[in-house]
Write an enzyme that holds these catalytic residues in place. Structure first.
Site, PDB file in Angstrom:
ATOM      1  CE  LYS A  77      -3.814   2.081   2.656  1.00 34.00           C
ATOM      2  NZ  LYS A  77      -4.656   1.946   3.875  1.00 34.00           N
ATOM      3  CB  SER A 152      -7.953   3.794   2.803  1.00 31.14           C
ATOM      4  OG  SER A 152      -7.099   3.194   3.769  1.00 31.14           O
ATOM      5  CB  SER A 176      -8.102   0.923   5.699  1.00 27.71           C
ATOM      6  OG  SER A 176      -8.804   2.129   5.515  1.00 27.71           O
TER       7      SER A 176
HETATM    8  N1  GLN Z   1     -13.045   4.464   6.385  1.00 32.78           N
HETATM    9  C1  GLN Z   1     -12.334   4.892   7.543  1.00 32.78           C
HETATM   10  C2  GLN Z   1     -11.831   6.295   7.336  1.00 32.78           C
HETATM   11  O1  GLN Z   1     -12.152   6.845   6.354  1.00 32.78           O
HETATM   12  C3  GLN Z   1     -11.189   3.965   7.844  1.00 32.78           C
HETATM   13  C4  GLN Z   1      -9.982   4.206   7.040  1.00 32.78           C
HETATM   14  C5  GLN Z   1      -8.793   3.428   7.488  1.00 32.78           C
HETATM   15  O2  GLN Z   1      -8.923   2.420   8.201  1.00 32.78           O
HETATM   16  N2  GLN Z   1      -7.620   3.923   7.123  1.00 32.78           N
HETATM   17  O3  GLN Z   1     -11.156   6.874   8.135  1.00 32.78           O
END
Ligand code: GLN
Length: 485
Positions: A77, A152, A176
């Protein structure tokens, strides 16, 4: 034998050890599959770097100095900094940025022998649930290109599902790893907070951020996790002083005697019928394998949304203050003075969602609002952890859905931040409590994968992986391939 690109980490490692394939052949195969960047999954590929690593692996495989995952490809990532590839965190702010060092996780996977295929698309600074917040364009879901891959870590999930890499790293702050794994029909685990070093992970919300592997199976995730984890005291002060483990050690144990907790809060109104049916069927399967179920309660599940969306932006507003155009990253070309340079740099470099979170975070931390928002959120965060503690007095693992629905259409929630936040309801509680949790494929609905979430008590990763592996030994959802892969 199935084609190389459909094989998992364990299978590839075995073929490489017996020299049925070479690391160069494997790397070449995956690089070829990524030509033209299907699904917009990758943000950086450099075949010369990859092939040089693969050649080095072949030399080690030949002279007997090979690591446990020698020659098996992995992609990262784009929030893990890498010396040999650019790191953007999905942001214009870091376009073309090259780190002088590798993140600890990247370094450890290299030490285990893994060959880096490149860097994977993600929501900007890991903020999002659909990968539509990337400055480099959305990623499409390999099961249906008109749908989101989740976020994400959307690039990571799509790349594994599309056979562009056998495994990937992800990060999980509030879901994410788990949610994109669910949307793309793969397996992913977020370990206990502090298990994997955060050194070299571009920070979003430091009290929540954790790294973890994403692959086809629990067995593959266990192999990567064993290589990734372990103390890093000099470089991440929150890394736990717990030695690295062999997370594969319980995989073969049957599930007799396992107590599964079912929280009714995870099966309420907002849960789509098709997801509910898949999870119910998966629970029946787990019972067939010898597990028993017990009702537990997680009464503050709904509160995890406001709590998370106060704490995460608060931490983000502090972490992202470093992007001011001075030391690294984007700098606005025209400005009249220093303040103007800061303002223009940040207005140009950050996307809309990131700006929204920085403003929310600055607001909840500001004088006069701190007590009303930030402090309250911290108190409820503690209560959420207490609720889990009580639940784990009655059960070994909590099972439920990862997300209320399957993957939605690209664009459907793009203009509605709150709709995105609400979809995180089932992943946020475990994140706030710092618990290990994972997502495994548990069904299909209208051609789209459904993910089942497993949440364990602190440091119980091996247990989660055992439950997941036993489920996968008796089901084939994790082997299903999107059409054309
Ligand atoms: N969807 C959540 C956010 O927007 C989690 C994102 C994540 O785990 N990085 O913060």
């Amino acid at each position: 034998m199935r084609p190389l690109h459909q094989l998992g980490v364990a299978e590839l490692a075995a073929l490489l050890k017996t020299k049925e394939v070479s690391a160069v052949e494997v790397a070449t195969r995956f690089l070829a599959r990524s030509a033209g960047n299907p699904h917009n999954a990758y943000l950086d590929i450099d075949s010369e770097v990859t092939l040089a690593q693969a050649r080095a692996s072949d030399a080690k495989l030949a002279d007997g100095s090979a690591g446990p995952l020698e020659g098996v490809p992995v992609a990262h990532k784009d929030v893990f900094v890498t010396r040999d590839f650019a790191t953007t965190a999905g942001s214009k702010m870091l376009q073309g940025y090259r780190s002088p060092f590798d993140a600890t996780v990247v370094q450890r996977l290299r030490q285990a022998g893994m060959v880096t295929l490149g860097k994977l698309n993600c929501d900007e600074f890991a903020m999002g649930s659909s990968n539509e917040n990337s400055a480099y364009g959305p990623v499409s879901n390999p099961w249906d290109a008109s749908r989101v891959p989740g976020g994400s870590s959307g690039g990571s999930a799509a790349a594994v599902a599309a056979g562009l890499t056998p495994a990937a790293t992800g990060t999980d702050t509030g879901g994410s790893i788990r949610q994109p794994a669910a949307f793309c029909g793969i397996t992913g685990i977020k370990p206990t907070y502090g298990r994997a070093s955060r050194y070299g992970m571009v920070a979003y919300a430091s009290s929540l951020d954790q790294a973890g592997p994403m692959a086809r199976s629990a067995e593959d995730c266990a192999l990567l996790l064993s290589a990734m984890c372990g103390p890093d005291p000099d470089r991440d002060s929150t890394s736990l002083n717990v030695p690295a483990e062999d997370f594969s050690r319980h995989l073969q144990q049957p599930l007799g005697g396992l107590r599964i907790g079912i929280a009714q809060e995870f099966f309420g109104e907002g849960l789509a019928d098709d997801v509910r049916q898949s999870i119910d069927a998966a629970l029946a399967q787990l019972r067939n394998l010898g597990a028993s179920t017990v009702e537990v309660t997680l009464p503050r599940t709904e509160l995890s949304i406001p709590v998370y969306y106060i704490i995460a932006p608060a931490e983000a507003s502090s972490n992202l203050s470093r992007f001011d155009g001075v030391k690294f990253g984007h700098r606005a070309k025209e400005h009249v003075d220093l303040l103007d340079m800061y303002q223009k740099t940040r207005a140009q470099g950050f996307g809309q969602e990131v700006q929204r979170r920085i403003m929310t975070g600055a607001y909840v931390l500001s004088h006069g609002y701190y007590d009303a928002y930030y402090l309250q959120a911290q108190k409820i965060r503690r209560m959420i952890a207490e609720d889990f503690k009580k639940a784990f007095a009655q059960c070994d693992v909590i099972v439920g859905p990862v997300a209320p629905t399957t993957a939605w259409k690209l664009g459907d929630k793009a203009d509605d931040p709150v709709a995105n936040y609400l979809a995180d309801i089932f992943t946020l509680p475990a994140s706030l409590a710092g618990l290990p949790c994972m997502s495994i494929p548990a069904g299909h609905s209208a051609g789209l994968p459904v993910g089942m979430q497993l949440i364990g008590n602190y440091l119980q990763e091996a247990r989660l992986l055992q439950v997941a592996h036993q489920f996968q030994m008796h089901t084939d959802f994790h082997l299903a391939q999107a059409e054309g892969v």
